[in-house]
Scaffold this active site. Structure first.
Site, PDB file in Angstrom:
ATOM      1  N   ALA A  48      48.370  45.322  34.390  1.00 37.76           N
ATOM      2  CA  ALA A  48      48.797  46.460  33.584  1.00 37.76           C
ATOM      3  C   ALA A  48      47.548  47.265  33.224  1.00 37.76           C
ATOM      4  O   ALA A  48      46.437  46.730  33.197  1.00 37.76           O
ATOM      5  CB  ALA A  48      49.500  45.963  32.330  1.00 37.76           C
ATOM      6  N   GLY A  82      49.703  41.625  35.419  1.00 38.82           N
ATOM      7  CA  GLY A  82      50.986  42.214  35.827  1.00 38.82           C
ATOM      8  C   GLY A  82      51.155  42.257  37.346  1.00 38.82           C
ATOM      9  O   GLY A  82      52.284  42.303  37.837  1.00 38.82           O
ATOM     10  N   GLU A 128      52.338  38.913  38.243  1.00 40.78           N
ATOM     11  CA  GLU A 128      53.722  38.846  37.738  1.00 40.78           C
ATOM     12  C   GLU A 128      54.676  39.605  38.657  1.00 40.78           C
ATOM     13  O   GLU A 128      55.826  39.210  38.838  1.00 40.78           O
ATOM     14  CB  GLU A 128      53.761  39.376  36.294  1.00 40.78           C
ATOM     15  CG  GLU A 128      53.100  38.391  35.330  1.00 40.78           C
ATOM     16  CD  GLU A 128      52.791  38.966  33.959  1.00 40.78           C
ATOM     17  OE1 GLU A 128      52.246  40.083  33.889  1.00 40.78           O
ATOM     18  OE2 GLU A 128      53.099  38.299  32.954  1.00 40.78           O
ATOM     19  N   GLU A 149      44.954  37.526  31.217  1.00 43.45           N
ATOM     20  CA  GLU A 149      45.308  38.126  29.923  1.00 43.45           C
ATOM     21  C   GLU A 149      44.642  37.481  28.722  1.00 43.45           C
ATOM     22  O   GLU A 149      44.206  38.170  27.809  1.00 43.45           O
ATOM     23  CB  GLU A 149      46.847  38.105  29.727  1.00 43.45           C
ATOM     24  CG  GLU A 149      47.589  39.121  30.581  1.00 43.45           C
ATOM     25  CD  GLU A 149      48.029  38.566  31.912  1.00 43.45           C
ATOM     26  OE1 GLU A 149      47.456  37.557  32.380  1.00 43.45           O
ATOM     27  OE2 GLU A 149      48.960  39.148  32.499  1.00 43.45           O
TER      28      GLU A 149
HETATM   29  N1  CAA Z   1      43.684  48.655  34.117  1.00 44.19           N
HETATM   30  C1  CAA Z   1      43.081  49.851  34.201  1.00 44.19           C
HETATM   31  N2  CAA Z   1      42.149  50.167  35.116  1.00 44.19           N
HETATM   32  C2  CAA Z   1      41.811  49.202  35.999  1.00 44.19           C
HETATM   33  C3  CAA Z   1      42.390  47.914  35.979  1.00 44.19           C
HETATM   34  C4  CAA Z   1      43.377  47.657  34.992  1.00 44.19           C
HETATM   35  N3  CAA Z   1      44.035  46.497  34.931  1.00 44.19           N
HETATM   36  N4  CAA Z   1      41.830  47.185  36.959  1.00 44.19           N
HETATM   37  C5  CAA Z   1      40.934  47.975  37.569  1.00 44.19           C
HETATM   38  N5  CAA Z   1      40.929  49.201  36.999  1.00 44.19           N
HETATM   39  C6  CAA Z   1      40.088  50.351  37.364  1.00 44.19           C
HETATM   40  C7  CAA Z   1      38.683  50.228  36.774  1.00 44.19           C
HETATM   41  O1  CAA Z   1      38.654  50.649  35.434  1.00 44.19           O
HETATM   42  C8  CAA Z   1      37.918  51.142  37.715  1.00 44.19           C
HETATM   43  O2  CAA Z   1      38.140  52.477  37.326  1.00 44.19           O
HETATM   44  P1  CAA Z   1      36.900  53.562  37.290  1.00 44.19           P
HETATM   45  O3  CAA Z   1      36.454  53.623  38.727  1.00 44.19           O
HETATM   46  O4  CAA Z   1      37.549  54.788  36.790  1.00 44.19           O
HETATM   47  O5  CAA Z   1      35.885  52.953  36.393  1.00 44.19           O
HETATM   48  C9  CAA Z   1      38.603  50.931  39.047  1.00 44.19           C
HETATM   49  O6  CAA Z   1      39.883  50.391  38.753  1.00 44.19           O
HETATM   50  C10 CAA Z   1      37.859  49.953  39.934  1.00 44.19           C
HETATM   51  O7  CAA Z   1      37.694  48.750  39.197  1.00 44.19           O
HETATM   52  P2  CAA Z   1      36.270  48.036  39.004  1.00 44.19           P
HETATM   53  O8  CAA Z   1      35.163  49.042  39.010  1.00 44.19           O
HETATM   54  O9  CAA Z   1      36.362  47.154  37.802  1.00 44.19           O
HETATM   55  O10 CAA Z   1      36.199  47.187  40.360  1.00 44.19           O
HETATM   56  P3  CAA Z   1      35.474  45.795  40.595  1.00 44.19           P
HETATM   57  O11 CAA Z   1      35.524  45.560  42.045  1.00 44.19           O
HETATM   58  O12 CAA Z   1      34.148  45.759  39.937  1.00 44.19           O
HETATM   59  O13 CAA Z   1      36.393  44.712  39.856  1.00 44.19           O
HETATM   60  C11 CAA Z   1      38.472  43.685  39.211  1.00 44.19           C
HETATM   61  C12 CAA Z   1      37.723  44.495  40.285  1.00 44.19           C
HETATM   62  C13 CAA Z   1      37.889  42.265  39.137  1.00 44.19           C
HETATM   63  C14 CAA Z   1      39.944  43.614  39.625  1.00 44.19           C
HETATM   64  C15 CAA Z   1      38.330  44.385  37.840  1.00 44.19           C
HETATM   65  O14 CAA Z   1      38.684  45.736  37.988  1.00 44.19           O
HETATM   66  C16 CAA Z   1      39.185  43.800  36.775  1.00 44.19           C
HETATM   67  O15 CAA Z   1      38.854  42.749  36.224  1.00 44.19           O
HETATM   68  N6  CAA Z   1      40.331  44.468  36.433  1.00 44.19           N
HETATM   69  C17 CAA Z   1      41.195  44.048  35.373  1.00 44.19           C
HETATM   70  C18 CAA Z   1      42.033  42.853  35.798  1.00 44.19           C
HETATM   71  C19 CAA Z   1      42.887  42.373  34.637  1.00 44.19           C
HETATM   72  O16 CAA Z   1      42.375  41.901  33.636  1.00 44.19           O
HETATM   73  N7  CAA Z   1      44.221  42.481  34.800  1.00 44.19           N
HETATM   74  C20 CAA Z   1      45.155  42.070  33.773  1.00 44.19           C
HETATM   75  C21 CAA Z   1      45.515  43.213  32.900  1.00 44.19           C
HETATM   76  S1  CAA Z   1      46.466  42.737  31.529  1.00 44.19           S
HETATM   77  C22 CAA Z   1      48.029  42.588  32.092  1.00 44.19           C
HETATM   78  O17 CAA Z   1      48.321  42.744  33.248  1.00 44.19           O
HETATM   79  C23 CAA Z   1      49.017  42.246  31.038  1.00 44.19           C
HETATM   80  C24 CAA Z   1      50.355  41.837  31.529  1.00 44.19           C
HETATM   81  O18 CAA Z   1      50.720  40.689  31.566  1.00 44.19           O
HETATM   82  C25 CAA Z   1      51.264  42.814  31.979  1.00 44.19           C
END
Ligand code: CAA
Length: 254
Positions: free
Chosen positions: A65, A110, A113, A133
């Protein structure tokens, strides 16, 4: 038709792509709205036999998400967002057609999920899975605390849910989280091959079998067996059953 979701029908096999590659296909409010619309359309489309869900680009299925959109939410808004996510994942799960997740990269939060709301998961060797999360100070909110233990068992699910560890495709295969792992370049071809096998089988029989498999796990065995008996009986009122069985009998007479 939609900004954040792409839908293509390839001879009865629908390919639904989450299309926000710059944000690694993270699920924001617009994606959720587009998805609801798109899934409603798919459910009513008699020319779609099987659905494949994947992510646009070569890096990510869905990286969860949208964290930027969630950060300012209060408790009430958080609950509403979770309910919306649950609703969309349940729409995927409840589609009458079988649904294959073709996991081409990150399937986190998500995203995982969404993958586990599908009937099966085929992963690229590059795919990564996890429920990060708790590291963000929240519980999984789009069904992960419930569907993951049902899919892979309570021990392994709690391990992933409590540690926020991200695992690779091979480990996901060992955990029973995915059903097949293939080279990245073979992912869509493999998913299409599986979809075509289902398409070749009787459509009504496949859809009824899905309903039994889906509803049965939630019900006591006696009730679930009754679902099966009713579905089995219904198939005997179809043209496909009469023709396919007659074809078998004719072939054996030659
Ligand atoms: N939400 C918003 N933006 C996200 C995102 C997310 N979940 N995951 C990645 N992005 C965006 C980053 O902010 C980045 O945007 P910018 O270029 O504008 O800065 C772009 O995607 C590329 O991401 P990274 O620069 O971080 O890429 P990376 O290769 O260094 O890392 C990654 C990749 C490990 C997937 C890292 O992006 C990451 O950890 N993302 C979040 C993963 C996460 O925690 N997901 C769970 C979210 S909570 C949830 O889902 C709740 C639920 O149960 C519904």
């Amino acid at each position: 038709m939609w900004n954040t979701v792409l839908l293509e029908n390839k001879e009865g096999i629908a390919i639904l792509k989450i299309n926000r590659p710059k944000a690694l296909n993270a699920l924001n409010a617009e994606v959720m709205s587009d998805l609801q619309d798109c899934l409603t359309k798919i459910a009513a489309d008699a020319f779609i036999d099987v659905v494949i869900i994947t992510g646009e680009g070569d890096r990510s299925f869905v990286a969860g998400a949208d964290i930027g959109q969630m950060q300012p939410l209060n408790a009430e808004e958080g609950a509403a967002w979770g309910r919306l996510g649950q609703k969309v994942m349940t729409m995927i799960e409840n589609l009458p057609q079988p649904v294959i997740a073709a996991v081409n990269g990150f399937a986190l939060g998500g995203g995982n999920e969404m993958a586990i709301a599908c009937d099966m998961r085929i992963a690229s060797e590059k795919a990564k899975f996890g429920q990060p999360e708790v590291g963000l100070g929240i519980t999984p909110g789009f069904g992960g605390t419930q569907r993951l233990p049902r899919l892979i068992g309570p021990g392994r699910a709690r391990y992933l849910l409590y540690t926020a560890e991200i695992i690779d495709a091979q480990k996901a295969l060992e955990f029973g989280l995915v059903d097949m792992v293939v080279a990245p370049e073979a992912l869509m071809e493999t998913a299409m091959g599986v979809a075509k096998k289902m398409q070749k089988a009787g459509k009504f029989a496949v859809q009824q079998t899905k309903q039994c498999a889906l509803r049965g796990v939630e019900a006591p065995l006696t009730t679930a067996l009754e679902f099966e008996a009713q579905a089995f009986g219904l198939c005997f009122s179809t043209e496909a059953q009469k023709t396919n069985m007659q074809n078998f009998l004719n072939k054996n007479k030659k």
